[in-house]
Design a protein around this motif. Structure first.
Motif, short mmCIF file in Angstrom:
data_model
loop_
_atom_site.label_atom_id
_atom_site.label_comp_id
_atom_site.label_asym_id
_atom_site.label_seq_id
_atom_site.Cartn_x
_atom_site.Cartn_y
_atom_site.Cartn_z
N GLU A 32 29.38 42.10 53.97
CA GLU A 32 28.22 42.99 53.99
C GLU A 32 26.96 42.24 53.59
N LEU A 33 25.81 42.81 53.94
CA LEU A 33 24.54 42.23 53.55
C LEU A 33 24.02 42.82 52.24
N LEU A 34 24.27 44.09 52.02
CA LEU A 34 23.83 44.76 50.81
C LEU A 34 25.04 45.20 49.99
N PRO A 35 24.86 45.46 48.70
CA PRO A 35 25.96 45.98 47.87
C PRO A 35 26.54 47.25 48.46
N VAL A 36 27.79 47.52 48.15
CA VAL A 36 28.49 48.63 48.80
C VAL A 36 27.93 49.99 48.43
N ILE A 327 30.55 37.44 43.80
CA ILE A 327 29.33 37.87 43.11
C ILE A 327 28.08 37.94 43.99
N ALA A 328 28.03 37.17 45.08
CA ALA A 328 26.76 37.04 45.82
C ALA A 328 26.24 38.36 46.36
N THR A 329 27.08 39.08 47.11
CA THR A 329 26.63 40.31 47.74
C THR A 329 26.38 41.41 46.73
N ALA A 330 26.95 41.28 45.55
CA ALA A 330 26.81 42.32 44.52
C ALA A 330 25.40 42.38 43.95
N CYS A 331 24.58 41.37 44.21
CA CYS A 331 23.25 41.30 43.59
C CYS A 331 22.15 41.19 44.63
N VAL A 332 21.03 41.83 44.35
CA VAL A 332 19.80 41.63 45.11
C VAL A 332 18.71 41.25 44.13
N THR A 333 17.64 40.65 44.65
CA THR A 333 16.48 40.34 43.81
C THR A 333 15.28 41.13 44.32
N GLU A 408 1.94 45.67 52.17
CA GLU A 408 0.69 45.66 51.43
C GLU A 408 0.99 45.31 49.99
N PRO A 409 0.00 44.84 49.24
CA PRO A 409 0.23 44.51 47.83
C PRO A 409 0.83 45.69 47.07
N GLY A 410 1.82 45.38 46.24
CA GLY A 410 2.50 46.41 45.47
C GLY A 410 3.81 46.86 46.06
N ASP A 411 4.05 46.55 47.36
CA ASP A 411 5.35 46.86 47.95
C ASP A 411 6.44 46.06 47.24
N ILE A 412 7.64 46.61 47.24
CA ILE A 412 8.78 45.95 46.57
C ILE A 412 9.68 45.32 47.64
N LEU A 413 9.71 44.00 47.66
CA LEU A 413 10.56 43.26 48.59
C LEU A 413 11.92 43.02 47.92
N VAL A 414 12.99 43.33 48.64
CA VAL A 414 14.34 43.12 48.13
C VAL A 414 15.04 42.07 48.99
N VAL A 415 15.43 40.96 48.37
CA VAL A 415 16.17 39.90 49.05
C VAL A 415 17.65 40.09 48.75
N MET A 416 18.46 40.06 49.79
CA MET A 416 19.89 40.37 49.67
C MET A 416 20.72 39.13 49.34
N GLY A 417 21.90 39.38 48.79
CA GLY A 417 22.89 38.32 48.60
C GLY A 417 22.48 37.25 47.62
N THR A 418 21.85 37.64 46.50
CA THR A 418 21.32 36.65 45.56
C THR A 418 22.15 36.52 44.28
N GLY A 419 23.38 36.97 44.30
CA GLY A 419 24.19 36.90 43.09
C GLY A 419 24.75 35.52 42.77
#
Length: 469
Positions: A32-36, A327-333, A408-419
């Motif tokens: 998977e790309l994101l946590p379950v 652990i990798a897929t379990a975490c996002v940043t 736009e500034p203030g948006d929250i970017l989530v990068v996947m698979g960072t565990g």
């Protein structure tokens, strides 16, 4: 910038949500790309572990590592249960904690019955402080210090011996010490000479590697070990690399290691443990297609059992040491978007409040990632941008050609698979403070790593009196 998607097809970040590969298959976290637990909530915001990502950032700041407990536990359970299902002998899964070693992660892995693979005295200390049984801790390293070896012996963990220098040092420690060091448990790490398709920096099984005894030294090695009554050599170890999708190299490794067991038996060594390493890859991008955890385990078990049957050898206790695939897929940043720069007909840069200090893999290994905008998860993707970090390095680029909605500034970017290998390889480059990490489960978030402060940055600094003003 014009979208790269086909006309008339509306893509959103929701396409990355977890889903079964087939009606009869369970979700394997590494596929998977994101946590379950990832889903889009009623406000069209990404939610993990029942927690709204934007709320987490408001509460804990950014960059922020967000670890999903359910995903980590599921991966642990799938490894453990697959060995019980496919292997007729005893088995033990070890978490390769170099991927992310901290008290909470070690404690979760141990609570699921896993042992811990450590690569330094610091990782060993952390595992012990997390309450891990030392009988389930295995110490690796190609250049362990004398102090690390003594610490390992005193703790009662198993030492994976990497080379002759280390072996002779152990003999000297045990034979000359007056503190009662008796028969430390050892595995011998051998280089199998097996190539696999992965980045050259994370291949470890080829003959030209800094790790392990050369297999051409088997005769000399086993002869030496058979004469060391002060050492308790219980098995063999090998590892071929990381982020591997192919099954055949691991099948080859298993077959080679059984031949090593046969050779050891000829020297009167009754080795009872076989550690086949780890290396199963994960899905960082849509085109990645790793085997499931169960498929990987099944392949290993089948080869070991068949080879032992052919050679009329008893089944050894079978160990493996996955890290990334646990652990990798379990975490996002999560990052907060700041500035942007448009270069007409070239590219658009979008900058975030972190970068190579919290994720050094892109600049080190040319690693690729996927990202979404947490607060616009259901918005259509309309642009292709380059996600830039905030460090004073032109190469501080987290993602090239990221496909996102208008930002736009203030948006929250989530990068996947960072565990895996994000926190563990994080630095204070440009004197940025290391991010906090939270564990999410059942709509609750618990801090597991505090965010560093500026005071933390100078805590170890020493200013000579003559330089003070």
């Amino acid at each position: 910038m014009v979208s790269t998607h086909p006309a008339g097809v509306q893509h959103t970040g929701s396409q990355y949500l977890p889903q079964k590969r087939s009606a009869n298959a369970n979700i394997s976290p590494n596929q998977e790309l994101l946590p379950v637990t990832a889903k889009v909530n009623s406000h069209d915001v990404l939610e993990i572990g029942g927690c709204d990502i934007t709320t987490l950032v408001q509460q804990f700041g950014s960059p922020l590592y967000i670890l999903d407990e359910a995903t980590l536990r599921l991966a642990c359970q799938q490894y453990r249960d697959a060995f019980q299902k496919y292997y007729q002998g005893e088995s033990q899964v070890l978490y390769a904690s170099k991927a992310w070693n901290c008290l909470a992660v070690c404690a979760i892995a141990a609570s699921e019955g896993l042992g811990i693979d450590v690569a330094s005295g610091g990782e060993l200390y952390t595992a012990l402080q997390a309450g891990v049984n030392p009988e389930k801790i295995y110490l690796h390293n190609n250049n362990k210090s004398r102090d690390e070896l003594i610490f390992a012996i005193e703790s009662g963990c198993t030492i994976v011996v990497d080379n002759w220098y280390e072996l002779h040092t152990l003999v000297e420690i045990v034979e000359t010490a007056n503190t009662g060091y008796v028969n430390p448990r050892l595995l011998l790490r051998l280089t199998p000479g097996i190539e696999c398709h992965t980045h050259e920096y994370i291949r470890t099984g080829q003959l030209d590697s800094k790790f392990g005894f050369d297999p051409n030294q088997l005769e000399e090695l086993f002869t030496f070990i058979s004469k060391q009554t002060a050492l308790n050599c219980v098995g063999l170890h090998a590892h071929i690399g990381s982020q591997i999708f192919e099954r055949q190299p691991h099948r080859d490794l298993a077959g080679v290691m059984v031949q090593w067991l046969k050779a050891a038996a000829k020297h009167g060594l009754e080795l009872t443990e076989l550690n086949v390493g780890g290396g199963l890859g994960i899905r960082y991008v849509e085109s990645d297609d790793p085997p499931s955890i169960e498929e990987w385990v099944k392949a290993i078990c089948e080869v070991i059992q068949a080879a032992c049957a052919t050679e009329n050898l008893p089944l050894p206790k079978l160990l493996c040491e996955p890290g990334r695939s646990l652990i990798a897929t379990a975490c996002v940043t999560a990052y907060t978007i700041g500035s942007s720069k448009v270069i007409p007909e070239v590219r658009t840069y979008v900058a975030v409040d972190g970068g190579m200090s919290d994720n050094p893999r892109p600049i080190t290994y040319q690693s690729v990632y996927r990202a979404v905008i947490a607060n616009k998860i259901a918005a259509p993707i309309t642009q292709t941008v380059t996600i830039a970090g905030k460090h004073c390095e032109s190469g501080d680029i987290l993602i090239k050609n990221a496909q996102l909605p208008e930002t736009e500034p203030g948006d929250i970017l989530v990068v996947m698979g960072t565990g895996a290998y994000n926190y563990s390889m994080a630095s204070n480059y440009n004197r940025l403070t290391k991010p906090a990490a939270v564990l999410v489960a059942n709509s609750e978030a618990n801090l597991i790593l505090q965010r560093e402060t500026y005071q933390d940055l100078i805590r170890q600094d020493c200013l000579p009196e003559r330089l003070k003003v």
